[in-house]
Design an enzyme around this catalytic site. Structure first.
Site, PDB file in Angstrom:
ATOM      1  N   GLU A  68       0.808  -1.224   0.000  1.00  0.00           N
ATOM      2  CA  GLU A  68       0.000   0.000   0.000  1.00  0.00           C
ATOM      3  C   GLU A  68       0.837   1.267   0.000  1.00  0.00           C
ATOM      4  OE1 GLU A  68      -2.664  -0.496   3.300  1.00  0.00           O
ATOM      5  OE2 GLU A  68      -4.163  -1.500   2.059  1.00  0.00           O
TER       6      GLU A  68
ATOM      7  N   GLU B 145       6.781 -21.497   8.008  1.00  0.00           N
ATOM      8  CA  GLU B 145       7.115 -20.614   9.127  1.00  0.00           C
ATOM      9  C   GLU B 145       8.175 -21.211  10.054  1.00  0.00           C
ATOM     10  OE1 GLU B 145       4.234 -21.126  12.812  1.00  0.00           O
ATOM     11  OE2 GLU B 145       3.122 -20.477  11.039  1.00  0.00           O
TER      12      GLU B 145
END
Length: 305
Positions: free
Chosen positions: A83, A114
């Site tokens: 963004e 992960e």
């Protein structure tokens, strides 16, 4: 620390009977728990300010903002990086989000990703992470191997790293240069850290990245002045920003934008000082693109004459 002992994994006494509540009661309960998030983030404002100063100094020196994490934490980092590009006119390589498991993991879980510190190192090497860059490592539990591996690699390169976690005295905090830790308490649904912990991380990221962009001169007053007028909608926005900050008519603002070679900050400085395009651009460069600072300096100079 064992997972079951983490505060993010504890059962919330306020929601033990949430499955027996009416719809309105359960929504009110979630809302009451969410109100604790802003309070927890408020305890970290000093650390967040310190992080903004570190990030902005290094960003303005040519370093990049590199986010990394797994699961919800990773997705939030990717979102913040993505963004910043259209919002503040950055190049796509100035802010990069890395998530364990790659792009696929944005949409579905990639099992085991992960848990790999080596994967984090490989991802950082792939983007040529260097000592100039700053790492923002996100892990609500503070113990995700992917995030820890990234921070350890950052330290090897003498880069700076900032951890955003939601537990006290985390494993990640042992390696990061600075740790931001809003403690939001047990989740509404036990272990569902996409809820309060995710909201806290999102709030912290909003402060970090917005603070850096303000420091980097991307904002004048409370307007996003570094807009890139690449289409009709953005051209109109650029013209409106010039109007709002200078009081010019639309036609005059459009002329200014053309004279400033489509650079809104330059146009504003030209309108509010006696500087021409070249001088306005030079002074902005000398003052970290801070529009307000340049205008103030020029007004003071004129007052002294």
């Amino acid at each position: 620390m064992e997972v079951e002992k983490l505060v993010t994994e504890q059962r919330n006494p306020a929601t033990i009977a949430i499955d027996q509540m009416t719809t309105e009661e359960l929504i009110q309960t979630i809302n009451q728990e969410d109100q604790k998030v802003a309070v927890a983030v408020a305890t970290q404002t000093k650390k967040i300010a310190q992080a903004v100063d570190v990030l902005s100094q290094r960003f303005m020196a040519g370093g990049r903002l590199i986010y990394c994490g797994a699961g919800t934490s990773g997705r939030l980092g990717v979102l913040d990086a993505a963004e910043l590009v259209p919002t503040f006119g950055l190049n796509s390589d100035q802010a990069i989000g890395l998530i364990a498991g790659g792009q696929k993991a944005m949409f579905q879980a990639v099992e085991g990703a992960e848990d790999s510190a080596d994967l984090a190192v490989a991802d950082l090497q792939r983007i040529n992470f260097s000592a100039k860059d700053t790492l923002i490592a996100l892990a609500s539990s503070g113990r995700t191997p992917y995030a820890i591996g990234a921070v350890k690699y950052s330290k090897q390169l003498n880069a700076k790293s900032i951890a955003v976690v939601c537990v006290p005295q985390s494993e990640l905090a042992k390696y990061a240069d600075l740790t931001i830790a809003p403690i939001v308490g047990p989740e509404v649904i036990t272990g569902s850290t996409r809820m309060k912990a995710g909201t806290a991380q999102k709030m912290v990221l909003n402060m970090l990245s917005t603070g850096v962009m303000i420091k980097a001169g991307k904002v004048y007053q409370n307007l996003m002045v570094d807009v890139l007028p690449t289409n009709e909608k953005l051209v109109n926005r650029a013209i409106r920003i010039i109007q709002a900050t200078t009081g010019k008519t639309r036609d005059a603002a459009e002329i200014l934008l053309n004279q400033a070679h489509e650079q809104v900050p330059v146009a504003i400085v030209m309108a509010k000082t006696t500087l021409d395009y070249t001088a306005a651009k030079t002074y902005l460069k000398q003052n970290a693109n801070q529009v307000g600072k340049v205008i103030q300096q020029q007004n003071q100079r004129l007052t002294k004459k």
